[in-house]
Design an enzyme around this catalytic site. Structure first.
Site, PDB file in Angstrom:
ATOM      1  N   GLY A 147       5.029   2.389   1.306  1.00 26.64           N
ATOM      2  CA  GLY A 147       5.999   3.200   0.602  1.00 26.64           C
ATOM      3  C   GLY A 147       6.451   4.379   1.444  1.00 26.64           C
ATOM      4  O   GLY A 147       7.636   4.667   1.565  1.00 26.64           O
ATOM      5  N   ASP A 148       5.479   5.045   2.043  1.00 29.16           N
ATOM      6  CA  ASP A 148       5.807   6.205   2.876  1.00 29.16           C
ATOM      7  C   ASP A 148       6.667   5.791   4.062  1.00 29.16           C
ATOM      8  O   ASP A 148       7.635   6.459   4.414  1.00 29.16           O
ATOM      9  CB  ASP A 148       4.518   6.863   3.388  1.00 29.16           C
ATOM     10  CG  ASP A 148       3.728   7.504   2.247  1.00 29.16           C
ATOM     11  OD1 ASP A 148       4.323   7.681   1.168  1.00 29.16           O
ATOM     12  OD2 ASP A 148       2.537   7.800   2.438  1.00 29.16           O
TER      13      ASP A 148
ATOM     14  N   SER B 250       0.830  -1.197   0.000  1.00 34.33           N
ATOM     15  CA  SER B 250       0.000   0.000   0.000  1.00 34.33           C
ATOM     16  C   SER B 250       0.870   1.254   0.000  1.00 34.33           C
ATOM     17  O   SER B 250       2.075   1.192   0.225  1.00 34.33           O
ATOM     18  CB  SER B 250      -0.886   0.006   1.237  1.00 34.33           C
ATOM     19  OG  SER B 250      -0.095   0.283   2.383  1.00 34.33           O
ATOM     20  N   LYS B 251       0.224   2.357  -0.242  1.00 36.06           N
ATOM     21  CA  LYS B 251       0.923   3.637  -0.246  1.00 36.06           C
ATOM     22  C   LYS B 251       1.615   3.882   1.091  1.00 36.06           C
ATOM     23  O   LYS B 251       2.707   4.429   1.157  1.00 36.06           O
ATOM     24  CB  LYS B 251      -0.086   4.742  -0.527  1.00 36.06           C
ATOM     25  CG  LYS B 251       0.458   6.144  -0.289  1.00 36.06           C
ATOM     26  CD  LYS B 251      -0.510   7.199  -0.756  1.00 36.06           C
ATOM     27  CE  LYS B 251      -0.324   8.529  -0.035  1.00 36.06           C
ATOM     28  NZ  LYS B 251       1.057   8.986   0.020  1.00 36.06           N
ATOM     29  N   ARG B 252       0.960   3.430   2.165  1.00 39.70           N
ATOM     30  CA  ARG B 252       1.534   3.620   3.497  1.00 39.70           C
ATOM     31  C   ARG B 252       2.877   2.911   3.652  1.00 39.70           C
ATOM     32  O   ARG B 252       3.778   3.413   4.324  1.00 39.70           O
ATOM     33  CB  ARG B 252       0.567   3.122   4.574  1.00 39.70           C
ATOM     34  CG  ARG B 252      -0.675   3.980   4.713  1.00 39.70           C
ATOM     35  CD  ARG B 252      -1.614   3.364   5.733  1.00 39.70           C
ATOM     36  NE  ARG B 252      -0.970   3.196   7.028  1.00 39.70           N
ATOM     37  CZ  ARG B 252      -0.989   4.118   7.977  1.00 39.70           C
ATOM     38  NH1 ARG B 252      -1.611   5.246   7.787  1.00 39.70           N
ATOM     39  NH2 ARG B 252      -0.372   3.909   9.126  1.00 39.70           N
TER      40      ARG B 252
END
Length: 507
Positions: free
Chosen positions: A267-268, A263-265
């Site tokens: 990556g962050d 998920s994008k999380r």
RNA sequence: GGCCCCUUCGUCUAUCGGCUAGGACGCCAGGUUUUCAUCCUGGAAAGAGGGGUUCGAUUCCCCUAGGGGCUACCA
């Protein structure tokens, strides 16, 4: 045999996840491997989730990666329109057909009523769904009298159309990756196929469009596997069973660590992009990083994604897009989900950086320098690029890696200074530069020769004197061959830096 | 909870019944290099568990365990 036609069918609800990009890639590869067509279709049947700019983002991403569609919105083709919202009227005849044959029915239940039904079923230990049994206690054209239904329609009551799943039937279909998959029809609910806003849901739309567009293979993510039987039923009901596209459900891309899909999380949290290009959320203004902006080369991203779920049996790992087209096969796609590995991703980028001709790196590098307020002419940059490219994973690391090519050292590697900054090296350096300054041509070869002459003459160890020179000029303990550095930086500047270093660090 | 899918080194994976289980990333050691990187050589590291089938199972079947997905008038 008919021409292979595949489609990538994202919905424009935001930036394209790399899992989606991989789906696009595999579709593209399958198409091109078979001299077929790769079609982009925008699945925007949910107007409430429409996000401005998302479609443009999708197109730009594909174009950056070099997997451009043969047909699609704004591209053209004989099977348009390619946005489902623009195909609204095309679905109606098929809904009518389903309704008339009794394979679908009208339903008038409100959101509240649906919720109550689910709560009720849950309470009695039943599966909460609108299905073959529960539909008989709901408000629909199966339970209501014909008059009542007509009355409601005449009054303009809101309704949806639901598929009428058979009570007990085995739905079996073949998946190109997983083999045969079978499900009992009573496990599937009476899915809404036409919403109250008059637009079809994904389920109906994708079946109708795939049929109308002559799609031969459906290649999509594993998250669609559970609804595949529903789609198979629709093909059956519509009488298209014999031309049903082949299906392939791709394994998901998983988090590098922990549970679940990437998920994008993640990556962050871990500091890497999950989107191909940068995205700015139009409503919140929030930025999401992209592979392009983080310095990944498109060919590296292609290679990374290709190997996440697919592998050639000959153990090769570096693949250009065209070699992928040659090698790709659905039968070599893995079944299990693949964890994303950012280290390997960086390694791929490194490989492509090394491979990339200097002239092609030049543009990106000088753009990067300009954004850091550094101006150097191309000739100069072309000299240093080959020296640092194999030391960097990204072009933006070039500056950091070779900062001494642009300005004198500010810091000096303290560990190396302690070990290598000695009288013998400094004295040798002074003498070497004195002689070097007399050189007719201040180039790497001459400097090299001179240096070695002097070493023999003075009978000193190379390790005592060469690091000193490097430290004085670059401040670093490592780097490209020193004489090439000296020749690029130039006689005057070298002398200046050396003198400065000696002043700063007397021995 | 229900349904479906999946399961080889830490990670990505090869093997389509014969395996001393191969490669890549990462890691470690050595070589090359003034040095770093590149490059080269070597090393540690895997078949979830239990049953079958078979002369022989990582490979086929079943069970268990674990992981994943789906379960909306979202795609």
């Amino acid at each position: 045999m008919s021409k292979v036609r595949v489609r990538f069918a994202p919905s424009p609800t935001g930036p394209l996840h790399i899992g989606g990009v991989r789906t696009a890639l595999y579709n593209y590869l399958l198409a091109k491997k078979n001299q077929g067509d790769f079609i982009l279709r925008i699945e925007d049947t949910d107007q409430t989730r429409f996000v401005e700019g998302a479609e443009q983002y999708i197109k730009e991403s594909l174009s950056w990666l070099g997997i451009s569609p043969d047909e699609g919105p704004g591209i053209g083709g004989n099977f348009g329109p390619y946005r489902q919202s623009e195909r609204k009227e095309m679905y109606q005849p098929f809904v009518t057909q389903l309704l008339e044959k009794g394979d679908a029915y009208y339903a008038f239940d409100t959101v509240d009523e649906l919720e109550q039904m689910r709560a009720r079923m849950k309470k009695t230990g039943m599966q909460p769904r609108y299905d073959t049994t529960s539909r008989m206690s709901m408000k629909n054209s199966l339970t209501l009298s014909k008059d009542e239904v007509e009355k409601r329609m005449a009054e303009g009551a809101e309704y949806v159309v639901r598929i009428k799943m058979p009570r007990k039937e085995e739905i079996k279909f073949h998946d190109e990756i997983r083999g045969y998959v079978s499900v009992q029809s009573n496990q599937i609910d009476d899915k809404v196929i036409l919403k109250s806003d008059g637009l079809p849901t994904y389920h109906l739309a994708n079946v109708v469009d795939d049929h109308l567009m002559g799609i031969t293979h459906i290649v999509r993510g594993e998250e669609w596997l559970p609804s595949a039987p529903l789609h198979v039923m629709l093909y059956k009901f519509l009488g298209w069973e014999n031309t049903m596209p082949k299906m392939a459900h791709l394994p998901l891309i998983l988090k590098p660590e922990g549970k679940g899909k990437l998920s994008k999380r993640d990556g962050d949290r871990l500091g890497f992009p999950v989107f191909p290009i940068e995205w700015k959320d139009p409503s919140t203004g929030e930025m999401s990083m992209g592979y392009r902006e983080e310095g990944y080369l498109p060919e590296a991203v292609i290679n990374i994604l290709a190997l996440l779920g697919w592998h050639s049996s000959n153990n090769e790992e570096i693949f250009s897009l065209s070699s992928l087209v040659n090698e790709f096969s659905l039968s070599k796609v893995n079944k299990a989900g693949a964890r994303f590995d950012i280290d390997k991703a960086k390694w791929f980028n490194h490989q492509y950086i090394i491979q990339k001709p200097e002239k092609e790196i030049l543009d990106d590098f000088s753009t990067y320098l300009k954004s850091n307020n550094i101006q150097k002419n191309d000739e100069y940059l072309l000299k240093i690029i080959p020296m640092i490219k194999e030391r960097a994973n990204f072009i933006h690391e070039f500056l950091q890696e070779g900062e001494y090519f642009f300005s004198p050292p500010i810091e000096y590697d303290s560990k190396a200074m302690k070990k290598k900054w000695k009288t013998v090296g400094v004295e040798f350096g002074k003498e070497f530069l004195n002689k070097a300054n007399q050189l007719e041509e201040y180039n790497a070869e001459n400097l090299h020769q001179l240096f070695h002459q002097l070493i023999e003459e003075k009978n000193v160890g190379i390790g005592q004197v060469m690091p000193t020179m490097r430290l004085a000029v670059t401040g670093k303990a490592g780097g490209p061959p020193i004489f090439e550095i000296l020749s690029v930086i130039g006689q005057k500047e070298v002398q200046k830096r050396f003198t400065e270093a000696v002043t700063k660090f007397p021995v």
